[in-house]
Design a protein around this motif. Sequence first.
Motif, PDB file in Angstrom:
ATOM      1  N   VAL A 142      58.333 -14.293 -14.610  1.00 59.82           N
ATOM      2  CA  VAL A 142      58.102 -13.656 -15.898  1.00 59.82           C
ATOM      3  C   VAL A 142      59.425 -13.041 -16.347  1.00 59.82           C
ATOM      4  O   VAL A 142      60.200 -12.556 -15.510  1.00 59.82           O
ATOM      5  CB  VAL A 142      57.012 -12.573 -15.774  1.00 59.82           C
ATOM      6  CG1 VAL A 142      56.822 -11.807 -17.081  1.00 59.82           C
ATOM      7  CG2 VAL A 142      55.691 -13.216 -15.339  1.00 59.82           C
ATOM      8  N   PRO A 143      59.744 -13.065 -17.655  1.00 64.38           N
ATOM      9  CA  PRO A 143      60.992 -12.438 -18.109  1.00 64.38           C
ATOM     10  C   PRO A 143      61.160 -11.039 -17.523  1.00 64.38           C
ATOM     11  O   PRO A 143      60.216 -10.258 -17.448  1.00 64.38           O
ATOM     12  CB  PRO A 143      60.814 -12.402 -19.623  1.00 64.38           C
ATOM     13  CG  PRO A 143      59.958 -13.590 -19.920  1.00 64.38           C
ATOM     14  CD  PRO A 143      58.997 -13.685 -18.769  1.00 64.38           C
ATOM     15  N   GLY A 144      62.393 -10.756 -17.119  1.00 63.89           N
ATOM     16  CA  GLY A 144      62.678  -9.500 -16.443  1.00 63.89           C
ATOM     17  C   GLY A 144      63.419  -9.787 -15.161  1.00 63.89           C
ATOM     18  O   GLY A 144      63.875 -10.910 -14.919  1.00 63.89           O
ATOM     19  N   PRO A 145      63.570  -8.798 -14.286  1.00 61.29           N
ATOM     20  CA  PRO A 145      64.284  -9.020 -13.032  1.00 61.29           C
ATOM     21  C   PRO A 145      63.571 -10.054 -12.170  1.00 61.29           C
ATOM     22  O   PRO A 145      62.336 -10.117 -12.146  1.00 61.29           O
ATOM     23  CB  PRO A 145      64.288  -7.637 -12.366  1.00 61.29           C
ATOM     24  CG  PRO A 145      63.120  -6.925 -12.962  1.00 61.29           C
ATOM     25  CD  PRO A 145      63.029  -7.428 -14.374  1.00 61.29           C
ATOM     26  N   ALA A 146      64.337 -10.869 -11.466  1.00 61.15           N
ATOM     27  CA  ALA A 146      63.770 -11.906 -10.614  1.00 61.15           C
ATOM     28  C   ALA A 146      63.455 -11.339  -9.235  1.00 61.15           C
ATOM     29  O   ALA A 146      64.093 -10.387  -8.762  1.00 61.15           O
ATOM     30  CB  ALA A 146      64.745 -13.071 -10.493  1.00 61.15           C
ATOM     31  N   LEU A 147      62.457 -11.915  -8.601  1.00 53.86           N
ATOM     32  CA  LEU A 147      62.126 -11.541  -7.237  1.00 53.86           C
ATOM     33  C   LEU A 147      63.192 -12.116  -6.319  1.00 53.86           C
ATOM     34  O   LEU A 147      63.384 -13.331  -6.249  1.00 53.86           O
ATOM     35  CB  LEU A 147      60.745 -12.086  -6.863  1.00 53.86           C
ATOM     36  CG  LEU A 147      60.248 -11.832  -5.434  1.00 53.86           C
ATOM     37  CD1 LEU A 147      60.140 -10.345  -5.173  1.00 53.86           C
ATOM     38  CD2 LEU A 147      58.913 -12.510  -5.211  1.00 53.86           C
ATOM     39  N   ALA A 148      63.889 -11.250  -5.596  1.00 53.30           N
ATOM     40  CA  ALA A 148      64.971 -11.674  -4.718  1.00 53.30           C
ATOM     41  C   ALA A 148      64.496 -11.635  -3.271  1.00 53.30           C
ATOM     42  O   ALA A 148      64.136 -10.589  -2.753  1.00 53.30           O
ATOM     43  CB  ALA A 148      66.187 -10.766  -4.902  1.00 53.30           C
ATOM     44  N   GLY A 149      64.493 -12.779  -2.622  1.00 52.53           N
ATOM     45  CA  GLY A 149      64.083 -12.834  -1.227  1.00 52.53           C
ATOM     46  C   GLY A 149      62.580 -12.690  -1.066  1.00 52.53           C
ATOM     47  O   GLY A 149      61.799 -12.868  -1.994  1.00 52.53           O
ATOM     48  N   LYS A 150      62.173 -12.339   0.145  1.00 49.33           N
ATOM     49  CA  LYS A 150      60.757 -12.207   0.441  1.00 49.33           C
ATOM     50  C   LYS A 150      60.223 -10.890  -0.130  1.00 49.33           C
ATOM     51  O   LYS A 150      60.935  -9.884  -0.173  1.00 49.33           O
ATOM     52  CB  LYS A 150      60.530 -12.228   1.952  1.00 49.33           C
ATOM     53  CG  LYS A 150      60.839 -13.565   2.600  1.00 49.33           C
ATOM     54  CD  LYS A 150      60.517 -13.540   4.087  1.00 49.33           C
ATOM     55  CE  LYS A 150      60.772 -14.906   4.721  1.00 49.33           C
ATOM     56  NZ  LYS A 150      60.447 -14.903   6.175  1.00 49.33           N
ATOM     57  N   PRO A 151      58.956 -10.882  -0.581  1.00 47.39           N
ATOM     58  CA  PRO A 151      58.383  -9.623  -1.087  1.00 47.39           C
ATOM     59  C   PRO A 151      58.278  -8.590   0.025  1.00 47.39           C
ATOM     60  O   PRO A 151      58.122  -8.919   1.201  1.00 47.39           O
ATOM     61  CB  PRO A 151      56.996 -10.053  -1.587  1.00 47.39           C
ATOM     62  CG  PRO A 151      56.675 -11.298  -0.839  1.00 47.39           C
ATOM     63  CD  PRO A 151      57.985 -11.993  -0.621  1.00 47.39           C
ATOM     64  N   HIS A 152      58.387  -7.326  -0.360  1.00 51.96           N
ATOM     65  CA  HIS A 152      58.352  -6.246   0.618  1.00 51.96           C
ATOM     66  C   HIS A 152      57.726  -5.017  -0.024  1.00 51.96           C
ATOM     67  O   HIS A 152      57.515  -4.971  -1.239  1.00 51.96           O
ATOM     68  CB  HIS A 152      59.771  -5.914   1.092  1.00 51.96           C
ATOM     69  CG  HIS A 152      60.640  -5.363  -0.009  1.00 51.96           C
ATOM     70  ND1 HIS A 152      61.245  -6.191  -0.942  1.00 51.96           N
ATOM     71  CD2 HIS A 152      60.961  -4.083  -0.359  1.00 51.96           C
ATOM     72  CE1 HIS A 152      61.923  -5.438  -1.799  1.00 51.96           C
ATOM     73  NE2 HIS A 152      61.766  -4.169  -1.466  1.00 51.96           N
ATOM     74  N   GLY A 153      57.439  -4.023   0.789  1.00 53.01           N
ATOM     75  CA  GLY A 153      56.911  -2.758   0.270  1.00 53.01           C
ATOM     76  C   GLY A 153      55.462  -2.870  -0.148  1.00 53.01           C
ATOM     77  O   GLY A 153      54.604  -3.350   0.602  1.00 53.01           O
ATOM     78  N   THR A 154      55.165  -2.453  -1.364  1.00 50.08           N
ATOM     79  CA  THR A 154      53.809  -2.492  -1.906  1.00 50.08           C
ATOM     80  C   THR A 154      53.764  -3.478  -3.066  1.00 50.08           C
ATOM     81  O   THR A 154      54.568  -3.392  -3.988  1.00 50.08           O
ATOM     82  CB  THR A 154      53.377  -1.102  -2.403  1.00 50.08           C
ATOM     83  OG1 THR A 154      53.421  -0.181  -1.313  1.00 50.08           O
ATOM     84  CG2 THR A 154      51.955  -1.138  -2.953  1.00 50.08           C
ATOM     85  N   LEU A 155      52.846  -4.410  -2.998  1.00 48.08           N
ATOM     86  CA  LEU A 155      52.691  -5.433  -4.025  1.00 48.08           C
ATOM     87  C   LEU A 155      51.388  -5.190  -4.772  1.00 48.08           C
ATOM     88  O   LEU A 155      50.358  -4.906  -4.156  1.00 48.08           O
ATOM     89  CB  LEU A 155      52.671  -6.826  -3.407  1.00 48.08           C
ATOM     90  CG  LEU A 155      53.739  -7.129  -2.345  1.00 48.08           C
ATOM     91  CD1 LEU A 155      53.546  -8.539  -1.789  1.00 48.08           C
ATOM     92  CD2 LEU A 155      55.139  -6.952  -2.916  1.00 48.08           C
ATOM     93  N   ALA A 156      51.419  -5.294  -6.089  1.00 48.66           N
ATOM     94  CA  ALA A 156      50.227  -5.127  -6.916  1.00 48.66           C
ATOM     95  C   ALA A 156      49.868  -6.460  -7.543  1.00 48.66           C
ATOM     96  O   ALA A 156      50.744  -7.282  -7.825  1.00 48.66           O
ATOM     97  CB  ALA A 156      50.462  -4.086  -8.007  1.00 48.66           C
ATOM     98  N   VAL A 157      48.574  -6.673  -7.772  1.00 49.43           N
ATOM     99  CA  VAL A 157      48.125  -7.889  -8.449  1.00 49.43           C
ATOM    100  C   VAL A 157      47.058  -7.520  -9.469  1.00 49.43           C
ATOM    101  O   VAL A 157      46.187  -6.695  -9.207  1.00 49.43           O
ATOM    102  CB  VAL A 157      47.597  -8.940  -7.451  1.00 49.43           C
ATOM    103  CG1 VAL A 157      46.425  -8.416  -6.639  1.00 49.43           C
ATOM    104  CG2 VAL A 157      47.235 -10.234  -8.170  1.00 49.43           C
ATOM    105  N   ILE A 158      47.173  -8.114 -10.649  1.00 49.28           N
ATOM    106  CA  ILE A 158      46.247  -7.879 -11.755  1.00 49.28           C
ATOM    107  C   ILE A 158      45.801  -9.240 -12.258  1.00 49.28           C
ATOM    108  O   ILE A 158      46.651 -10.104 -12.524  1.00 49.28           O
ATOM    109  CB  ILE A 158      46.935  -7.085 -12.889  1.00 49.28           C
ATOM    110  CG1 ILE A 158      47.413  -5.731 -12.355  1.00 49.28           C
ATOM    111  CG2 ILE A 158      46.008  -6.905 -14.082  1.00 49.28           C
ATOM    112  CD1 ILE A 158      48.489  -5.112 -13.184  1.00 49.28           C
ATOM    113  N   GLY A 159      44.503  -9.445 -12.393  1.00 53.07           N
ATOM    114  CA  GLY A 159      44.047 -10.774 -12.741  1.00 53.07           C
ATOM    115  C   GLY A 159      42.977 -10.823 -13.808  1.00 53.07           C
ATOM    116  O   GLY A 159      41.803 -10.575 -13.528  1.00 53.07           O
ATOM    117  N   PRO A 160      43.345 -11.141 -15.041  1.00 54.72           N
ATOM    118  CA  PRO A 160      42.335 -11.361 -16.066  1.00 54.72           C
ATOM    119  C   PRO A 160      41.674 -12.735 -15.868  1.00 54.72           C
ATOM    120  O   PRO A 160      42.302 -13.775 -16.055  1.00 54.72           O
ATOM    121  CB  PRO A 160      43.136 -11.340 -17.381  1.00 54.72           C
ATOM    122  CG  PRO A 160      44.498 -10.814 -17.020  1.00 54.72           C
ATOM    123  CD  PRO A 160      44.707 -11.208 -15.598  1.00 54.72           C
ATOM    124  N   GLY A 161      40.412 -12.706 -15.453  1.00 56.10           N
ATOM    125  CA  GLY A 161      39.625 -13.931 -15.319  1.00 56.10           C
ATOM    126  C   GLY A 161      38.335 -13.715 -16.075  1.00 56.10           C
ATOM    127  O   GLY A 161      38.356 -13.225 -17.201  1.00 56.10           O
TER     128      GLY A 161
END
Length: 339
Positions: free
Chosen positions: A139-158
């Motif tokens: 998504v436009p904005g900073p790119a994910l660099a390397g493997k994800p770390h820390g706390t990850l959030a997910v939001i899903g409109p279904g």
Amino acid sequence: MTISRTGVSGSRGGAAGYPWLVADIGGSNARFGWVDGPGRPVEHVRKLPVPRYESLHAAAEAYLAELAGLGVSARPRRASLALATAIKSDRIELTNSHWTFSRSKLQADLGLDELRLLNDFEALALSLPGLTSEQTAAVPGPALAGKPHGTLAVIGPGTGLGVGGVIETSGGWVALPGEGGHMTLAPTNDYESELLAVARREFPHVSAERFLSGIGLPTLHATVATVEGQPSAQRLTAEQMLERAQAGDAICAKTVEQFCAFLGSFAGSVALALGATTVYIGGGIVPRLGDRFFESPFRARFEAKGRFASYLGAVPCVLITDTLTALAGAAFALEQSVR
């Protein structure tokens, strides 16, 4: 169709109790899969429409009957089901469908040694650390660099709006289940205050899901049309609204833009609440928007949090394009249970 995942060591069957049945149960569709042994991917994935079946048990038996027709005659010994609802007691009621069941009775009816139930976004969150570039889009904005770390959030409109998270610990990844889609939706300008005022004529509590979901898009469209002075006598379905937006209907296009704006604000709030290092967007709606999403106000509104704009400016957002990843998360939850 197969979905890769990290398997449990050990012999086939044994303490891990293979084969496993895994499922991702939403308001519109139930996706089932099969894990045949340690280190094996989720296989034989099928999508069954929820309205077609009287119960979850009936849908599961229909899936198992189809597998039997393919020569897979073994009954599952363990199952992990991701459900679009809160898991609180033996009695389970799906938020956006007619299915309701007893956890203990379903386990007995399916002849399972273990039945693990988890919120669908708990399962999706557990899949996040293992996602590949083939399953996501930047998504436009900073790119994910390397493997994800820390706390990850997910939001899903279904069909509804799911929210979840996963946190990295010394013992591995731990899911943070919740019902964040039912948090009160906040306006950020006078126009959005007008939209919410119109929606409150129908709903005393306007949650994020009331606008940011398949069941919510018709409401959002109706409120946009009313505020724009073009009220419609016909309540469009989400499918119709998205099709008309693509065809150039001005009110439908405005609705999509407003959907993305609200989603960006909501996603930024979730990121702040969880202290997320990365935010993932799942669900079936956003991937259908194509370039409209990437060119929308989503990212600007994600960062528009006053004194914390620079903080959010460093948080990547990632779109999940693979709609079957929750099955891998459900399997991972069962792995952790049998370890």
